[in-house]
Motif scaffolding. Structure first.
Motif, PDB file in Angstrom:
ATOM      1  N   GLU A  39     -32.055 -57.512  46.068  1.00  0.00           N
ATOM      2  CA  GLU A  39     -31.639 -58.675  45.210  1.00  0.00           C
ATOM      3  C   GLU A  39     -30.202 -58.839  45.360  1.00  0.00           C
ATOM      4  O   GLU A  39     -29.713 -60.129  45.106  1.00  0.00           O
ATOM      5  CB  GLU A  39     -31.966 -58.373  43.724  1.00  0.00           C
ATOM      6  CG  GLU A  39     -33.505 -58.310  43.460  1.00  0.00           C
ATOM      7  CD  GLU A  39     -33.747 -57.685  41.893  1.00  0.00           C
ATOM      8  OE1 GLU A  39     -34.679 -58.001  41.134  1.00  0.00           O
ATOM      9  OE2 GLU A  39     -33.064 -56.659  41.582  1.00  0.00           O
ATOM     10  N   GLN A  40     -29.592 -57.882  45.777  1.00  0.00           N
ATOM     11  CA  GLN A  40     -28.145 -58.135  45.776  1.00  0.00           C
ATOM     12  C   GLN A  40     -27.551 -58.812  47.191  1.00  0.00           C
ATOM     13  O   GLN A  40     -27.010 -59.614  47.259  1.00  0.00           O
ATOM     14  CB  GLN A  40     -27.491 -56.712  46.021  1.00  0.00           C
ATOM     15  CG  GLN A  40     -27.194 -55.965  44.702  1.00  0.00           C
ATOM     16  CD  GLN A  40     -26.639 -54.558  44.895  1.00  0.00           C
ATOM     17  OE1 GLN A  40     -26.221 -54.224  46.123  1.00  0.00           O
ATOM     18  NE2 GLN A  40     -26.525 -53.858  43.594  1.00  0.00           N
ATOM     19  N   ASN A  41     -28.650 -58.530  48.262  1.00  0.00           N
ATOM     20  CA  ASN A  41     -28.406 -59.114  49.274  1.00  0.00           C
ATOM     21  C   ASN A  41     -28.789 -60.507  49.120  1.00  0.00           C
ATOM     22  O   ASN A  41     -27.906 -61.493  49.812  1.00  0.00           O
ATOM     23  CB  ASN A  41     -29.592 -58.580  50.524  1.00  0.00           C
ATOM     24  CG  ASN A  41     -28.911 -57.131  51.103  1.00  0.00           C
ATOM     25  OD1 ASN A  41     -27.770 -56.900  50.972  1.00  0.00           O
ATOM     26  ND2 ASN A  41     -29.718 -56.485  51.588  1.00  0.00           N
ATOM     27  N   ARG A  42     -29.954 -60.841  48.549  1.00  0.00           N
ATOM     28  CA  ARG A  42     -30.144 -62.449  48.179  1.00  0.00           C
ATOM     29  C   ARG A  42     -29.075 -62.997  47.567  1.00  0.00           C
ATOM     30  O   ARG A  42     -28.830 -64.207  47.731  1.00  0.00           O
ATOM     31  CB  ARG A  42     -31.681 -62.461  47.603  1.00  0.00           C
ATOM     32  CG  ARG A  42     -32.967 -62.150  48.688  1.00  0.00           C
ATOM     33  CD  ARG A  42     -34.055 -62.564  47.681  1.00  0.00           C
ATOM     34  NE  ARG A  42     -34.262 -61.589  46.963  1.00  0.00           N
ATOM     35  CZ  ARG A  42     -35.129 -61.297  46.079  1.00  0.00           C
ATOM     36  NH1 ARG A  42     -36.052 -62.103  46.173  1.00  0.00           N
ATOM     37  NH2 ARG A  42     -35.211 -60.288  45.100  1.00  0.00           N
ATOM     38  N   PHE A  43     -28.607 -62.235  46.485  1.00  0.00           N
ATOM     39  CA  PHE A  43     -27.656 -62.852  45.536  1.00  0.00           C
ATOM     40  C   PHE A  43     -26.519 -63.384  46.611  1.00  0.00           C
ATOM     41  O   PHE A  43     -25.847 -64.369  46.318  1.00  0.00           O
ATOM     42  CB  PHE A  43     -27.354 -61.871  44.477  1.00  0.00           C
ATOM     43  CG  PHE A  43     -26.132 -62.376  43.645  1.00  0.00           C
ATOM     44  CD1 PHE A  43     -26.255 -63.344  42.796  1.00  0.00           C
ATOM     45  CD2 PHE A  43     -24.830 -61.799  43.945  1.00  0.00           C
ATOM     46  CE1 PHE A  43     -25.275 -63.406  41.777  1.00  0.00           C
ATOM     47  CE2 PHE A  43     -23.729 -62.131  42.985  1.00  0.00           C
ATOM     48  CZ  PHE A  43     -23.829 -62.897  42.044  1.00  0.00           C
ATOM     49  N   PHE A  44     -25.888 -62.623  47.264  1.00  0.00           N
ATOM     50  CA  PHE A  44     -24.780 -62.822  48.134  1.00  0.00           C
ATOM     51  C   PHE A  44     -25.059 -63.668  49.101  1.00  0.00           C
ATOM     52  O   PHE A  44     -24.235 -64.445  49.562  1.00  0.00           O
ATOM     53  CB  PHE A  44     -24.017 -61.368  48.550  1.00  0.00           C
ATOM     54  CG  PHE A  44     -23.279 -60.549  47.676  1.00  0.00           C
ATOM     55  CD1 PHE A  44     -22.097 -60.940  47.289  1.00  0.00           C
ATOM     56  CD2 PHE A  44     -23.758 -59.392  47.325  1.00  0.00           C
ATOM     57  CE1 PHE A  44     -21.357 -60.103  46.430  1.00  0.00           C
ATOM     58  CE2 PHE A  44     -23.034 -58.688  46.347  1.00  0.00           C
ATOM     59  CZ  PHE A  44     -21.917 -59.101  45.902  1.00  0.00           C
ATOM     60  N   ARG A  45     -26.100 -63.699  49.750  1.00  0.00           N
ATOM     61  CA  ARG A  45     -26.636 -64.676  50.800  1.00  0.00           C
ATOM     62  C   ARG A  45     -26.465 -66.112  50.004  1.00  0.00           C
ATOM     63  O   ARG A  45     -26.000 -67.172  50.534  1.00  0.00           O
ATOM     64  CB  ARG A  45     -28.061 -64.323  51.431  1.00  0.00           C
ATOM     65  CG  ARG A  45     -28.256 -65.278  52.499  1.00  0.00           C
ATOM     66  CD  ARG A  45     -29.443 -64.813  53.516  1.00  0.00           C
ATOM     67  NE  ARG A  45     -30.607 -63.846  52.574  1.00  0.00           N
ATOM     68  CZ  ARG A  45     -30.853 -62.646  52.224  1.00  0.00           C
ATOM     69  NH1 ARG A  45     -30.188 -61.967  53.262  1.00  0.00           N
ATOM     70  NH2 ARG A  45     -31.721 -62.205  51.708  1.00  0.00           N
ATOM     71  N   HIS A  46     -27.016 -66.199  48.976  1.00  0.00           N
ATOM     72  CA  HIS A  46     -27.123 -67.551  48.119  1.00  0.00           C
ATOM     73  C   HIS A  46     -25.746 -67.956  47.941  1.00  0.00           C
ATOM     74  O   HIS A  46     -25.311 -69.121  47.929  1.00  0.00           O
ATOM     75  CB  HIS A  46     -27.891 -67.266  46.823  1.00  0.00           C
ATOM     76  CG  HIS A  46     -28.024 -68.427  46.004  1.00  0.00           C
ATOM     77  ND1 HIS A  46     -28.482 -69.838  46.311  1.00  0.00           N
ATOM     78  CD2 HIS A  46     -27.269 -68.839  44.935  1.00  0.00           C
ATOM     79  CE1 HIS A  46     -28.452 -70.607  45.414  1.00  0.00           C
ATOM     80  NE2 HIS A  46     -27.580 -70.054  44.473  1.00  0.00           N
ATOM     81  N   LEU A  47     -24.853 -66.904  47.293  1.00  0.00           N
ATOM     82  CA  LEU A  47     -23.536 -67.310  47.113  1.00  0.00           C
ATOM     83  C   LEU A  47     -22.771 -67.923  48.431  1.00  0.00           C
ATOM     84  O   LEU A  47     -22.019 -68.885  48.147  1.00  0.00           O
ATOM     85  CB  LEU A  47     -22.761 -66.052  46.487  1.00  0.00           C
ATOM     86  CG  LEU A  47     -22.949 -65.668  45.094  1.00  0.00           C
ATOM     87  CD1 LEU A  47     -22.039 -64.542  44.828  1.00  0.00           C
ATOM     88  CD2 LEU A  47     -22.481 -66.951  44.321  1.00  0.00           C
ATOM     89  N   VAL A  48     -22.997 -67.166  49.350  1.00  0.00           N
ATOM     90  CA  VAL A  48     -22.366 -67.674  50.836  1.00  0.00           C
ATOM     91  C   VAL A  48     -22.783 -69.209  51.150  1.00  0.00           C
ATOM     92  O   VAL A  48     -22.038 -70.107  51.568  1.00  0.00           O
ATOM     93  CB  VAL A  48     -22.541 -66.636  51.812  1.00  0.00           C
ATOM     94  CG1 VAL A  48     -22.245 -67.204  53.023  1.00  0.00           C
ATOM     95  CG2 VAL A  48     -21.714 -65.158  51.781  1.00  0.00           C
ATOM     96  N   GLN A  49     -24.057 -69.203  50.957  1.00  0.00           N
ATOM     97  CA  GLN A  49     -24.471 -70.568  51.538  1.00  0.00           C
ATOM     98  C   GLN A  49     -24.167 -71.755  50.541  1.00  0.00           C
ATOM     99  O   GLN A  49     -23.699 -72.810  51.180  1.00  0.00           O
ATOM    100  CB  GLN A  49     -26.305 -70.632  51.299  1.00  0.00           C
ATOM    101  CG  GLN A  49     -26.767 -69.753  52.505  1.00  0.00           C
ATOM    102  CD  GLN A  49     -28.294 -69.435  52.150  1.00  0.00           C
ATOM    103  OE1 GLN A  49     -28.738 -69.584  51.102  1.00  0.00           O
ATOM    104  NE2 GLN A  49     -29.022 -69.391  53.339  1.00  0.00           N
TER     105      GLN A  49
END
Length: 94
Positions: free
Chosen positions: A25-35
């Protein structure tokens, strides 16, 4: 899909806000933020480029508009005259 891991320093306060998420979930969260960040930056750059282009073209566009001002006035005047002529004909010919 190739991926790389990066390290991002976070304040204790910020980390406490996301520590309840599991790693995935953290990985998805940060990936989404970066996108979202990248998309926003692209928009900002596009707006800046468009603004610069409009500023660069302002003088030329003003000159073109001034060159055709008489033609626009003439077209408007002819259109108005025609409208009055049609109205007059309707009134006369009933």
């Amino acid at each position: 899909m190739h991926s790389e891991k990066i390290s991002v320093p976070l304040t204790d306060e910020l980390f406490s806000e996301i520590k309840h998420l599991n790693e995935n979930e953290q990985n998805r969260f940060f990936r989404h933020l970066v996108q979202r960040y990248i998309a926003r930056k692209k928009k900002e750059h596009l707006r800046a480029d468009l603004k610069e282009g409009y500023i660069e073209m302002a003088e030329l566009n003003r000159s073109i508009a001034e060159s055709f001002a008489y033609a626009e006035w003439e077209a408007s005047h002819i259109s108005e005259s025609n409208r009055h002529a049609i109205q007059y004909n309707k009134e006369v010919n009933g």
